[in-house]
Design an enzyme around this catalytic site. Sequence first.
Site, PDB file in Angstrom:
ATOM      1  N   GLU A 160     108.375  47.368  75.129  1.00  0.00           N
ATOM      2  CA  GLU A 160     108.721  46.836  73.802  1.00  0.00           C
ATOM      3  C   GLU A 160     107.757  47.438  72.779  1.00  0.00           C
ATOM      4  O   GLU A 160     106.541  47.374  72.954  1.00  0.00           O
ATOM      5  CB  GLU A 160     108.604  45.302  73.764  1.00  0.00           C
ATOM      6  CG  GLU A 160     109.060  44.742  72.416  1.00  0.00           C
ATOM      7  CD  GLU A 160     108.741  43.264  72.203  1.00  0.00           C
ATOM      8  OE1 GLU A 160     107.885  42.709  72.920  1.00  0.00           O
ATOM      9  OE2 GLU A 160     109.338  42.679  71.287  1.00  0.00           O
ATOM     10  N   ASP A 210     109.530  47.003  61.317  1.00  0.00           N
ATOM     11  CA  ASP A 210     109.329  46.997  59.862  1.00  0.00           C
ATOM     12  C   ASP A 210     110.360  47.921  59.211  1.00  0.00           C
ATOM     13  O   ASP A 210     110.532  49.063  59.649  1.00  0.00           O
ATOM     14  CB  ASP A 210     107.908  47.476  59.528  1.00  0.00           C
ATOM     15  CG  ASP A 210     106.859  46.530  60.111  1.00  0.00           C
ATOM     16  OD1 ASP A 210     107.062  45.311  60.023  1.00  0.00           O
ATOM     17  OD2 ASP A 210     105.856  47.013  60.668  1.00  0.00           O
ATOM     18  N   TYR A 262     110.438  36.625  65.011  1.00  0.00           N
ATOM     19  CA  TYR A 262     111.179  36.931  63.786  1.00  0.00           C
ATOM     20  C   TYR A 262     112.638  36.508  63.908  1.00  0.00           C
ATOM     21  O   TYR A 262     113.230  36.026  62.957  1.00  0.00           O
ATOM     22  CB  TYR A 262     111.086  38.437  63.466  1.00  0.00           C
ATOM     23  CG  TYR A 262     109.914  38.775  62.585  1.00  0.00           C
ATOM     24  CD1 TYR A 262     108.619  38.518  63.006  1.00  0.00           C
ATOM     25  CD2 TYR A 262     110.088  39.341  61.327  1.00  0.00           C
ATOM     26  CE1 TYR A 262     107.531  38.818  62.207  1.00  0.00           C
ATOM     27  CE2 TYR A 262     109.009  39.640  60.512  1.00  0.00           C
ATOM     28  CZ  TYR A 262     107.730  39.382  60.960  1.00  0.00           C
ATOM     29  OH  TYR A 262     106.657  39.673  60.151  1.00  0.00           O
ATOM     30  N   GLU A 263     113.192  36.693  65.072  1.00  0.00           N
ATOM     31  CA  GLU A 263     114.605  36.326  65.292  1.00  0.00           C
ATOM     32  C   GLU A 263     114.789  34.818  65.077  1.00  0.00           C
ATOM     33  O   GLU A 263     115.752  34.383  64.430  1.00  0.00           O
ATOM     34  CB  GLU A 263     114.992  36.733  66.724  1.00  0.00           C
ATOM     35  CG  GLU A 263     116.448  36.529  67.056  1.00  0.00           C
ATOM     36  CD  GLU A 263     116.801  37.206  68.383  1.00  0.00           C
ATOM     37  OE1 GLU A 263     115.929  37.855  68.995  1.00  0.00           O
ATOM     38  OE2 GLU A 263     117.965  37.066  68.799  1.00  0.00           O
TER      39      GLU A 263
HETATM   40  N1  SAM Z   1     108.811  42.166  67.389  1.00  0.00           N
HETATM   41  C1  SAM Z   1     108.196  41.004  66.752  1.00  0.00           C
HETATM   42  C2  SAM Z   1     109.259  40.009  66.398  1.00  0.00           C
HETATM   43  O1  SAM Z   1     110.442  40.364  66.426  1.00  0.00           O
HETATM   44  O2  SAM Z   1     108.921  38.845  66.135  1.00  0.00           O
HETATM   45  C3  SAM Z   1     107.369  41.422  65.525  1.00  0.00           C
HETATM   46  C4  SAM Z   1     108.124  42.019  64.387  1.00  0.00           C
HETATM   47  S1  SAM Z   1     107.056  42.576  63.078  1.00  0.00           S
HETATM   48  C5  SAM Z   1     108.126  42.693  61.710  1.00  0.00           C
HETATM   49  C6  SAM Z   1     106.825  44.303  63.485  1.00  0.00           C
HETATM   50  C7  SAM Z   1     105.629  44.553  64.387  1.00  0.00           C
HETATM   51  O3  SAM Z   1     105.618  45.922  64.753  1.00  0.00           O
HETATM   52  C8  SAM Z   1     104.279  44.251  63.728  1.00  0.00           C
HETATM   53  O4  SAM Z   1     103.515  43.429  64.575  1.00  0.00           O
HETATM   54  C9  SAM Z   1     103.655  45.638  63.554  1.00  0.00           C
HETATM   55  O5  SAM Z   1     102.234  45.617  63.636  1.00  0.00           O
HETATM   56  C10 SAM Z   1     104.292  46.416  64.696  1.00  0.00           C
HETATM   57  N2  SAM Z   1     104.378  47.866  64.445  1.00  0.00           N
HETATM   58  C11 SAM Z   1     104.814  48.475  63.325  1.00  0.00           C
HETATM   59  N3  SAM Z   1     104.750  49.809  63.440  1.00  0.00           N
HETATM   60  C12 SAM Z   1     104.272  50.057  64.675  1.00  0.00           C
HETATM   61  C13 SAM Z   1     103.970  51.251  65.382  1.00  0.00           C
HETATM   62  N4  SAM Z   1     104.163  52.453  64.822  1.00  0.00           N
HETATM   63  N5  SAM Z   1     103.491  51.146  66.633  1.00  0.00           N
HETATM   64  C14 SAM Z   1     103.292  49.931  67.209  1.00  0.00           C
HETATM   65  N6  SAM Z   1     103.549  48.757  66.579  1.00  0.00           N
HETATM   66  C15 SAM Z   1     104.037  48.818  65.329  1.00  0.00           C
END
Ligand code: SAM
Length: 213
Positions: free
Chosen positions: A44, A118, A193-194
């Site tokens: 993931e 993101d 987030y979901e």
């Molecule tokens: N997957 C989780 C959820 O659905 O609840 C978190 C969603 S959050 C909007 C996006 C996560 O992706 C953040 O914790 C961020 O730090 C991580 N993230 C963003 N870009 C990333 C990258 N290039 N490599 C690893 N993690 C990343």
Amino acid sequence: MRQRNKPWADTYLLEHTNLVIPNPSEYKNKWQELFGNSNPVHVEIGTGKGQFITGMAKQYPDINFIGIELAKSVIVTAAQKVTESGQSNIRLINENAENVMDIFGSNEIATIYLNFSDPWPKNRHEKRRLTFHAFLKRYEDVLNPSGELVFKTDNRGLFEYSLVSFSNYGMVLKEVSLDLHQLNDPENIMTEYEEKFSAKGQQIYRCKAAFKK
Ligand code: SAM
């Protein structure tokens, strides 16, 4: 993902190196060895606080799960959740997903999950989107020939962009859902987030795609 400074994070990570792997590239082509079995490896990307990976690991004990999360202050919360769960089929990596090819060998992974990545809505930030073609190239290398990319989001713009990106890359779309929760898929594990966005009445989109290998 809201990130609070956690001064204890470095110490916590140093004390949990069996779970949050400090030099992940040392395990390239050896992840199954690290888990001590020959079960498939699912990854993931952007694990956040770890609800999805913990739920999946419980639901599928015969799969090895690895969560990659860029933010140290967030991965420590995931690590706490995994520790509380007692699941032994999870490892975490505090890295940028840009580096997946340094961490995994070709064909080493069976499934990649992108959950609520993101959106980076500005055009000038397109390269940061985890479904940008440069990321797809990296996923293609590490996924095995029958491997799948499973992408969930509440963000319609990112979903549309990603479908075009998959299609332009020549990927095969195996499933597209514009309202995942209508499917009542009993195997769907919700992310933080979901839960948050679906509670607000937002639709959840999901796509499963594969590379032509
Ligand atoms: N997957 C989780 C959820 O659905 O609840 C978190 C969603 S959050 C909007 C996006 C996560 O992706 C953040 O914790 C961020 O730090 C991580 N993230 C963003 N870009 C990333 C990258 N290039 N490599 C690893 N993690 C990343």
